[in-house]
Structures are given as C-alpha cells and as structure tokens.
Design an enzyme around this catalytic site. Structure first.
Site, mmCIF file in Angstrom:
data_model
loop_
_atom_site.group_PDB
_atom_site.id
_atom_site.type_symbol
_atom_site.label_atom_id
_atom_site.label_comp_id
_atom_site.label_asym_id
_atom_site.label_seq_id
_atom_site.Cartn_x
_atom_site.Cartn_y
_atom_site.Cartn_z
ATOM 1 N N HIS A 255 0.844 -1.204 0.000
ATOM 2 C CA HIS A 255 0.000 0.000 0.000
ATOM 3 C C HIS A 255 0.877 1.251 0.000
ATOM 4 C CE1 HIS A 255 -3.046 -2.737 2.225
ATOM 5 N NE2 HIS A 255 -3.519 -2.551 1.004
ATOM 6 N N LYS B 172 -14.000 -8.091 7.558
ATOM 7 C CA LYS B 172 -12.886 -8.935 8.005
ATOM 8 C C LYS B 172 -12.595 -8.647 9.485
ATOM 9 C CE LYS B 172 -11.032 -7.862 3.457
ATOM 10 N NZ LYS B 172 -10.104 -6.956 2.772
ATOM 11 N N ARG C 248 -2.505 -6.398 -8.031
ATOM 12 C CA ARG C 248 -1.350 -7.303 -7.898
ATOM 13 C C ARG C 248 -1.370 -8.407 -8.921
ATOM 14 N NH1 ARG C 248 -3.289 -8.190 -1.895
ATOM 15 N NH2 ARG C 248 -5.132 -7.630 -3.077
ATOM 16 N N SER D 295 -2.990 -8.021 3.109
ATOM 17 C CA SER D 295 -3.133 -7.772 4.548
ATOM 18 C C SER D 295 -3.511 -9.060 5.269
ATOM 19 C CB SER D 295 -4.210 -6.709 4.786
ATOM 20 O OG SER D 295 -3.839 -5.502 4.173
HETATM 21 P P1 ADP Z 1 -10.011 -3.380 -0.036
HETATM 22 O O1 ADP Z 1 -10.633 -4.134 1.111
HETATM 23 O O2 ADP Z 1 -10.758 -2.169 -0.481
HETATM 24 O O3 ADP Z 1 -9.578 -4.244 -1.197
HETATM 25 P P2 ADP Z 1 -7.245 -3.253 0.796
HETATM 26 O O4 ADP Z 1 -6.753 -2.528 1.995
HETATM 27 O O5 ADP Z 1 -7.119 -4.729 0.816
HETATM 28 O O6 ADP Z 1 -8.723 -2.746 0.617
HETATM 29 O O7 ADP Z 1 -6.533 -2.701 -0.513
HETATM 30 C C1 ADP Z 1 -6.644 -1.370 -0.943
HETATM 31 C C2 ADP Z 1 -6.089 -1.257 -2.367
HETATM 32 O O8 ADP Z 1 -4.696 -1.575 -2.360
HETATM 33 C C3 ADP Z 1 -6.744 -2.223 -3.377
HETATM 34 O O9 ADP Z 1 -6.835 -1.568 -4.624
HETATM 35 C C4 ADP Z 1 -5.768 -3.372 -3.432
HETATM 36 O O10 ADP Z 1 -5.845 -4.058 -4.684
HETATM 37 C C5 ADP Z 1 -4.436 -2.619 -3.287
HETATM 38 N N1 ADP Z 1 -3.383 -3.467 -2.727
HETATM 39 C C6 ADP Z 1 -3.480 -4.391 -1.753
HETATM 40 N N2 ADP Z 1 -2.296 -4.986 -1.509
HETATM 41 C C7 ADP Z 1 -1.419 -4.426 -2.361
HETATM 42 C C8 ADP Z 1 -0.023 -4.647 -2.627
HETATM 43 N N3 ADP Z 1 0.680 -5.566 -1.970
HETATM 44 N N4 ADP Z 1 0.562 -3.871 -3.576
HETATM 45 C C9 ADP Z 1 -0.162 -2.938 -4.259
HETATM 46 N N5 ADP Z 1 -1.475 -2.709 -4.083
HETATM 47 C C10 ADP Z 1 -2.102 -3.441 -3.140
#
Ligand code: ADP
Length: 166
Positions: free
Chosen positions: A18, A42, A92, A130
């Site tokens: 992120h 979650k 990803r 995450s």
């Molecule tokens: P959500 O529950 O909205 O998917 P996340 O916190 O899991 O929220 O992810 C927020 C954004 O960051 C999403 O667009 C997700 O695809 C992206 N994301 C998650 N992990 C990574 C990563 N390792 N590298 C780049 N982008 C990521």
C-alpha cells in the site's frame, strides 16, 4: 485546478505494498487522501481509529498525503465531498484486475466525472495481502520486511498482549 485523489481501502494492516502505491500516487496528484474504511467484514486486530492513526504515522514523511477515516457511505460520495476527481487503486494480479474492473465500472456509473487510476503493484510486494500478513503474524512469523516499522511494532505489541491474556 488542484488534482485531488482518494485512495480507499481497509488497510488492515497498511502494508509496504500500500505504501508503495501511496508514494507513487503522491507524485501523480497535488493531494492524495487515504480513506481508511470504518466498517470491514474482516476480523480486525485494531479499531478503525487505531488503524487510521497507524496509517497516518506510516505516511508522515509525505507532505501531500493525508489520512481520514472513511464514513459509511459510497466511495464516490466521499470523493465528491472531499473534492477528489480521482480514485487510486492498486492491482497485484489478474484476480485483482477482475475485481477492480467491476468496482471501477460501477463507480463510473455512479459518478461519471470521477476517474479511477490503477497502479500495478511493485513486484517486490505483489504476493502480499493484509490477510496473509495477519495470518503469518498470528502464528509468530516475521513479516517486518512487508510492513512499515511503526505498524509492525504495533502488531508485535498487540500479539504479545494477547499471548499474556491466554
Ligand atoms: P479493499 O478491502 O478495499 O480491497 P485493501 O486494503 O485490501 O482494501 O486494498 C486497498 C487497495 O490496495 C486495493 O486496490 C488493493 O488491490 C491494493 N493493494 C493491496 N495490496 C497491495 C499490494 N501488496 N501492492 C499494491 N497494491 C495493493
């Protein structure tokens, strides 16, 4: 006109994947607002206030980035309220692509004036999520490489206090 983008997510926890997206996004826009979702289905180790505060500390080095707790409303409604004409997301894999495509298409139906900008994940972090990091942390694994130090430390403290209770 100032180019403002909203990066919405649950960030539970906010990972280096992120952070990489945020650092690259911050170069594209005048202002980048990270919206930390209050409600998430979650199971979470931290309250939304704690998560927001941890993300704030992890991006403190970036001048044009700020962090808010996202209200329980549509992402496009938050964006409109904040004056953001862009939504930032990251992908990803092909699986993420399919998911993000649907969200993007729905958001452009709801708010045609808001553009979604999607950045491809840095290959260094494209295998982490995450939930995977939480699972490894829960069973004592070391994932410091994948978390901003302030967040890794907070998780280690939380895990230690849980272990004491058991
Ligand atoms: P959500 O529950 O909205 O998917 P996340 O916190 O899991 O929220 O992810 C927020 C954004 O960051 C999403 O667009 C997700 O695809 C992206 N994301 C998650 N992990 C990574 C990563 N390792 N590298 C780049 N982008 C990521």
């Amino acid at each position: 006109m100032k180019k403002i983008a909203l990066f919405p997510g649950s960030f539970d926890p906010f990972t280096n994947g992120h952070l990489d997206t945020v650092e690259r996004g911050a170069k594209l826009f005048d202002e980048l607002i990270i919206g930390v979702f209050i409600n998430t289905s979650k199971a979470s180790w931290f309250t939304s206030e704690e998560r927001t505060e941890l993300v704030r500390q992890a991006v403190a080095h970036l001048d044009n980035v700020r962090v808010i707790s996202q209200e329980s409303e549509l992402t496009v409604t938050s964006a409109q309220r904040l004056g953001a004409k862009f939504l930032l997301r990251g992908i990803r894999s092909v699986k993420d692509y399919e998911y993000e495509k649907d969200i993007m298409t729905m958001n452009s139906h709801l708010a045609p004036d808001i553009e979604t900008v999607i950045l491809l994940a840095n290959p260094e972090y494209s295998h982490i999520s995450s939930s995977l990091l939480k699972e490894v942390l829960l069973f004592g694994g070391d994932v410091a490489k994948y978390l901003p130090p302030v967040i890794n430390e907070a998780f280690l403290r939380k895990r230690a206090s849980h272990e004491k209770l058991q």
